[in-house]
Design a protein around this motif. Structure first.
Motif, PDB file in Angstrom:
ATOM      1  N   ASP A  60      15.095   9.687  -8.118  1.00 20.51           N
ATOM      2  CA  ASP A  60      15.640  10.763  -8.941  1.00 20.51           C
ATOM      3  C   ASP A  60      16.354  11.812  -8.105  1.00 20.51           C
ATOM      4  O   ASP A  60      17.184  12.559  -8.621  1.00 20.51           O
ATOM      5  CB  ASP A  60      14.520  11.441  -9.744  1.00 20.51           C
ATOM      6  CG  ASP A  60      13.906  10.516 -10.788  1.00 20.51           C
ATOM      7  OD1 ASP A  60      14.607   9.586 -11.230  1.00 20.51           O
ATOM      8  OD2 ASP A  60      12.739  10.724 -11.144  1.00 20.51           O
ATOM      9  N   VAL A  61      16.006  11.889  -6.833  1.00 17.67           N
ATOM     10  CA  VAL A  61      16.606  12.902  -5.954  1.00 17.67           C
ATOM     11  C   VAL A  61      17.376  12.257  -4.799  1.00 17.67           C
ATOM     12  O   VAL A  61      17.620  12.885  -3.779  1.00 17.67           O
ATOM     13  CB  VAL A  61      15.523  13.859  -5.401  1.00 17.67           C
ATOM     14  CG1 VAL A  61      14.951  14.716  -6.518  1.00 17.67           C
ATOM     15  CG2 VAL A  61      14.412  13.097  -4.708  1.00 17.67           C
ATOM     16  N   GLY A  62      17.730  10.964  -4.977  1.00 20.58           N
ATOM     17  CA  GLY A  62      18.577  10.310  -3.993  1.00 20.58           C
ATOM     18  C   GLY A  62      17.864   9.783  -2.772  1.00 20.58           C
ATOM     19  O   GLY A  62      18.497   9.536  -1.737  1.00 20.58           O
ATOM     20  N   LEU A  63      16.542   9.571  -2.861  1.00 20.61           N
ATOM     21  CA  LEU A  63      15.787   9.032  -1.728  1.00 20.61           C
ATOM     22  C   LEU A  63      15.445   7.570  -1.962  1.00 20.61           C
ATOM     23  O   LEU A  63      15.259   7.144  -3.110  1.00 20.61           O
ATOM     24  CB  LEU A  63      14.492   9.825  -1.515  1.00 20.61           C
ATOM     25  CG  LEU A  63      14.637  11.306  -1.143  1.00 20.61           C
ATOM     26  CD1 LEU A  63      13.259  11.950  -1.060  1.00 20.61           C
ATOM     27  CD2 LEU A  63      15.379  11.468   0.179  1.00 20.61           C
ATOM     28  N   GLU A  64      15.338   6.813  -0.895  1.00 22.74           N
ATOM     29  CA  GLU A  64      14.912   5.416  -0.986  1.00 22.74           C
ATOM     30  C   GLU A  64      13.396   5.373  -1.101  1.00 22.74           C
ATOM     31  O   GLU A  64      12.692   5.921  -0.244  1.00 22.74           O
ATOM     32  CB  GLU A  64      15.360   4.643   0.257  1.00 22.74           C
ATOM     33  CG  GLU A  64      16.788   4.150   0.211  1.00 22.74           C
ATOM     34  CD  GLU A  64      16.988   3.080  -0.864  1.00 22.74           C
ATOM     35  OE1 GLU A  64      16.019   2.347  -1.165  1.00 22.74           O
ATOM     36  OE2 GLU A  64      18.095   2.994  -1.399  1.00 22.74           O
ATOM     37  N   PRO A  65      12.854   4.712  -2.118  1.00 23.78           N
ATOM     38  CA  PRO A  65      11.397   4.694  -2.273  1.00 23.78           C
ATOM     39  C   PRO A  65      10.679   3.920  -1.173  1.00 23.78           C
ATOM     40  O   PRO A  65       9.561   4.250  -0.811  1.00 23.78           O
ATOM     41  CB  PRO A  65      11.190   4.048  -3.643  1.00 23.78           C
ATOM     42  CG  PRO A  65      12.448   3.316  -3.926  1.00 23.78           C
ATOM     43  CD  PRO A  65      13.550   4.054  -3.236  1.00 23.78           C
ATOM     44  N   GLY A  66      11.311   2.879  -0.629  1.00 21.86           N
ATOM     45  CA  GLY A  66      10.666   2.109   0.425  1.00 21.86           C
ATOM     46  C   GLY A  66       9.688   1.097  -0.131  1.00 21.86           C
ATOM     47  O   GLY A  66       9.159   1.251  -1.232  1.00 21.86           O
ATOM     48  N   PRO A  67       9.399   0.038   0.639  1.00 24.07           N
ATOM     49  CA  PRO A  67       8.573  -1.064   0.120  1.00 24.07           C
ATOM     50  C   PRO A  67       7.083  -0.785   0.104  1.00 24.07           C
ATOM     51  O   PRO A  67       6.339  -1.431  -0.615  1.00 24.07           O
ATOM     52  CB  PRO A  67       8.892  -2.212   1.094  1.00 24.07           C
ATOM     53  CG  PRO A  67       9.253  -1.517   2.369  1.00 24.07           C
ATOM     54  CD  PRO A  67       9.932  -0.233   1.981  1.00 24.07           C
ATOM     55  N   ARG A  68       6.583   0.148   0.906  1.00 23.43           N
ATOM     56  CA  ARG A  68       5.138   0.346   1.011  1.00 23.43           C
ATOM     57  C   ARG A  68       4.712   1.724   0.534  1.00 23.43           C
ATOM     58  O   ARG A  68       3.834   2.346   1.093  1.00 23.43           O
ATOM     59  CB  ARG A  68       4.678   0.151   2.460  1.00 23.43           C
ATOM     60  CG  ARG A  68       4.854  -1.270   2.966  1.00 23.43           C
ATOM     61  CD  ARG A  68       4.203  -1.445   4.309  1.00 23.43           C
ATOM     62  NE  ARG A  68       4.289  -2.826   4.760  1.00 23.43           N
ATOM     63  CZ  ARG A  68       3.741  -3.286   5.883  1.00 23.43           C
ATOM     64  NH1 ARG A  68       3.082  -2.445   6.653  1.00 23.43           N
ATOM     65  NH2 ARG A  68       3.871  -4.546   6.224  1.00 23.43           N
ATOM     66  N   ARG A  69       5.304   2.156  -0.501  1.00 21.19           N
ATOM     67  CA  ARG A  69       4.996   3.499  -1.016  1.00 21.19           C
ATOM     68  C   ARG A  69       3.678   3.471  -1.779  1.00 21.19           C
ATOM     69  O   ARG A  69       3.490   2.686  -2.693  1.00 21.19           O
ATOM     70  CB  ARG A  69       6.136   3.969  -1.921  1.00 21.19           C
ATOM     71  CG  ARG A  69       6.060   5.447  -2.232  1.00 21.19           C
ATOM     72  CD  ARG A  69       7.320   5.900  -2.939  1.00 21.19           C
ATOM     73  NE  ARG A  69       7.381   7.336  -2.931  1.00 21.19           N
ATOM     74  CZ  ARG A  69       7.958   8.039  -1.983  1.00 21.19           C
ATOM     75  NH1 ARG A  69       8.527   7.422  -0.962  1.00 21.19           N
ATOM     76  NH2 ARG A  69       7.964   9.346  -2.025  1.00 21.19           N
ATOM     77  N   ARG A  70       2.757   4.382  -1.438  1.00 19.71           N
ATOM     78  CA  ARG A  70       1.433   4.381  -2.053  1.00 19.71           C
ATOM     79  C   ARG A  70       1.143   5.631  -2.878  1.00 19.71           C
ATOM     80  O   ARG A  70       0.053   5.753  -3.441  1.00 19.71           O
ATOM     81  CB  ARG A  70       0.354   4.254  -0.971  1.00 19.71           C
ATOM     82  CG  ARG A  70       0.401   2.926  -0.224  1.00 19.71           C
ATOM     83  CD  ARG A  70      -0.721   2.840   0.774  1.00 19.71           C
ATOM     84  NE  ARG A  70      -0.728   1.556   1.484  1.00 19.71           N
ATOM     85  CZ  ARG A  70      -1.604   1.225   2.421  1.00 19.71           C
ATOM     86  NH1 ARG A  70      -2.555   2.087   2.778  1.00 19.71           N
ATOM     87  NH2 ARG A  70      -1.538   0.040   3.011  1.00 19.71           N
ATOM     88  N   VAL A  71       2.085   6.555  -2.941  1.00 24.22           N
ATOM     89  CA  VAL A  71       1.840   7.787  -3.690  1.00 24.22           C
ATOM     90  C   VAL A  71       2.741   7.833  -4.908  1.00 24.22           C
ATOM     91  O   VAL A  71       3.840   7.275  -4.911  1.00 24.22           O
ATOM     92  CB  VAL A  71       2.091   9.038  -2.821  1.00 24.22           C
ATOM     93  CG1 VAL A  71       1.125   9.076  -1.657  1.00 24.22           C
ATOM     94  CG2 VAL A  71       3.527   9.089  -2.327  1.00 24.22           C
ATOM     95  N   ALA A  72       2.253   8.486  -5.969  1.00 29.06           N
ATOM     96  CA  ALA A  72       3.071   8.673  -7.165  1.00 29.06           C
ATOM     97  C   ALA A  72       4.027   9.829  -6.924  1.00 29.06           C
ATOM     98  O   ALA A  72       3.637  10.894  -6.469  1.00 29.06           O
ATOM     99  CB  ALA A  72       2.172   8.977  -8.359  1.00 29.06           C
ATOM    100  N   GLY A  73       5.282   9.598  -7.222  1.00 25.90           N
ATOM    101  CA  GLY A  73       6.255  10.661  -7.077  1.00 25.90           C
ATOM    102  C   GLY A  73       6.640  10.930  -5.642  1.00 25.90           C
ATOM    103  O   GLY A  73       6.508  10.069  -4.757  1.00 25.90           O
ATOM    104  N   LEU A  74       7.098  12.133  -5.381  1.00 26.38           N
ATOM    105  CA  LEU A  74       7.527  12.519  -4.039  1.00 26.38           C
ATOM    106  C   LEU A  74       6.327  12.807  -3.145  1.00 26.38           C
ATOM    107  O   LEU A  74       5.284  13.280  -3.610  1.00 26.38           O
ATOM    108  CB  LEU A  74       8.394  13.776  -4.107  1.00 26.38           C
ATOM    109  CG  LEU A  74       9.773  13.681  -4.768  1.00 26.38           C
ATOM    110  CD1 LEU A  74      10.448  15.046  -4.720  1.00 26.38           C
ATOM    111  CD2 LEU A  74      10.635  12.643  -4.081  1.00 26.38           C
ATOM    112  N   ARG A  75       6.498  12.543  -1.856  1.00 23.53           N
ATOM    113  CA  ARG A  75       5.517  13.008  -0.887  1.00 23.53           C
ATOM    114  C   ARG A  75       5.734  14.499  -0.633  1.00 23.53           C
ATOM    115  O   ARG A  75       6.818  15.026  -0.853  1.00 23.53           O
ATOM    116  CB  ARG A  75       5.659  12.238   0.430  1.00 23.53           C
ATOM    117  CG  ARG A  75       5.383  10.740   0.327  1.00 23.53           C
ATOM    118  CD  ARG A  75       5.383  10.127   1.721  1.00 23.53           C
ATOM    119  NE  ARG A  75       5.074   8.703   1.679  1.00 23.53           N
ATOM    120  CZ  ARG A  75       5.986   7.730   1.720  1.00 23.53           C
ATOM    121  NH1 ARG A  75       7.277   8.059   1.811  1.00 23.53           N
ATOM    122  NH2 ARG A  75       5.635   6.471   1.679  1.00 23.53           N
TER     123      ARG A  75
END
Length: 292
Positions: free
Chosen positions: A31-46
């Protein structure tokens, strides 16, 4: 949330922290132009991602979310609001929470029940539309006869239960308000906005605690920290005497800061809803506006 004492924090810093956390976790990286990445474990932004977008240090933002004694400037708050894609309502709410967090704790004060000015009661006597006087925390303080016909048995409830949220949290409200769930969510957001302006108000503490214990639905909505401002909206009512009514409502502040507001419902001119509303008015015997 089932503990009334946990429903409304008496620490403004904790309220600010929870509001930021819920908003951060609902915003996706893309939503803010960042790549989520394959191993994301948190909901939303860090946290560090939000800090980067807002231009503040990760440590400073982390202390804000931990409810520690930080005093963000107006510029920092504006930067966080932009990074989180806040609406105008959410931005105002953020600034209100931060202002409360910067204000020294006040001694508890007695609760003074809200009153409807005599001039407002005289105004209600002249009105033919359904109209309610609603207090800061959604307590229904007075109403016109036509509004009473729409509210039904609700007007006979004890004064402490005569709150708009108590009305729509009733499971039977589905029978008269097909959009009950959306209405409850909107009203909860309105209450959250009002509480932020006066978090230690005894009526607010009592009401939020009671609703959180009585209703899991309210507790879940309250935990979302959504905010709304009571300006205008729409409601649909299935009335047992005249059938479906689709009404528009608008809120008008009553002189006094802060104070109750006047909610007025209308139907589009020459519409079936206007005809049904007129029919309902014809079924009523003339009478003065009511109040507890």
């Amino acid at each position: 949330m089932t503990d009334a004492s946990a429903a409304l924090s008496d620490d403004p810093r904790r309220e600010l922290a929870e509001f930021l956390r819920t908003r951060r976790t609902r915003l996706r990286p893309q939503d803010v132009g960042l790549e989520p990445g394959p191993r994301r474990r948190v909901a939303g932004l860090r946290r560090e991602e939000l800090a980067l977008l807002a231009g503040v240090s990760s440590d400073y933002y982390q202390r804000m979310e931990q409810g520690r004694d930080v005093r963000p400037s107006e510029q920092v708050l504006d930067a966080l609001a932009r990074a989180l894609n806040f609406s105008a309502e959410e931005s105002r709410h953020l600034h209100s929470l931060a202002a409360a967090a910067r204000t020294p704790a006040r001694s508890p004060r007695p609760y003074v029940p809200e009153e409807v000015p005599d001039t407002t009661l005289r105004l209600l006597r002249t009105m033919t539309s359904p109209a309610l006087v609603v207090g800061r925390f959604l307590d229904v303080l007075a109403w016109t006869p036509l509004a009473g016909a729409l509210l039904g048995e609700f007007t006979h409830q004890p004064q402490a239960r005569r709150n708009l949220l108590s009305l729509f949290l009733n499971p039977e409200a589905d029978q008269v308000c097909p959009k009950r769930a959306a209405t409850v969510a909107e009203l909860t957001g309105m209450l959250r906005t009002q509480v932020a302006a006066d978090p230690g108000n005894p009526r607010a503490v009592e009401l939020v605690g009671e609703l959180a214990v009585r209703s899991d639905e309210f507790a879940a909505l309250w935990a979302r920290h959504d905010v709304e401002e009571p300006v205008r909206g729409q409601m649909r009512i299935d009335h047992p005497l005249v059938g479906e009514l689709n009404l528009d409502w608008e809120a008008y502040p009553i002189p006094g800061n802060p104070g109750p507001v006047l909610f007025v419902c209308t139907a589009a001119e020459n519409s079936p809803d206007a005809e049904r509303l007129q029919l309902l008015a014809g079924l009523l015997s003339p009478g003065p506006p009511s109040r507890p």
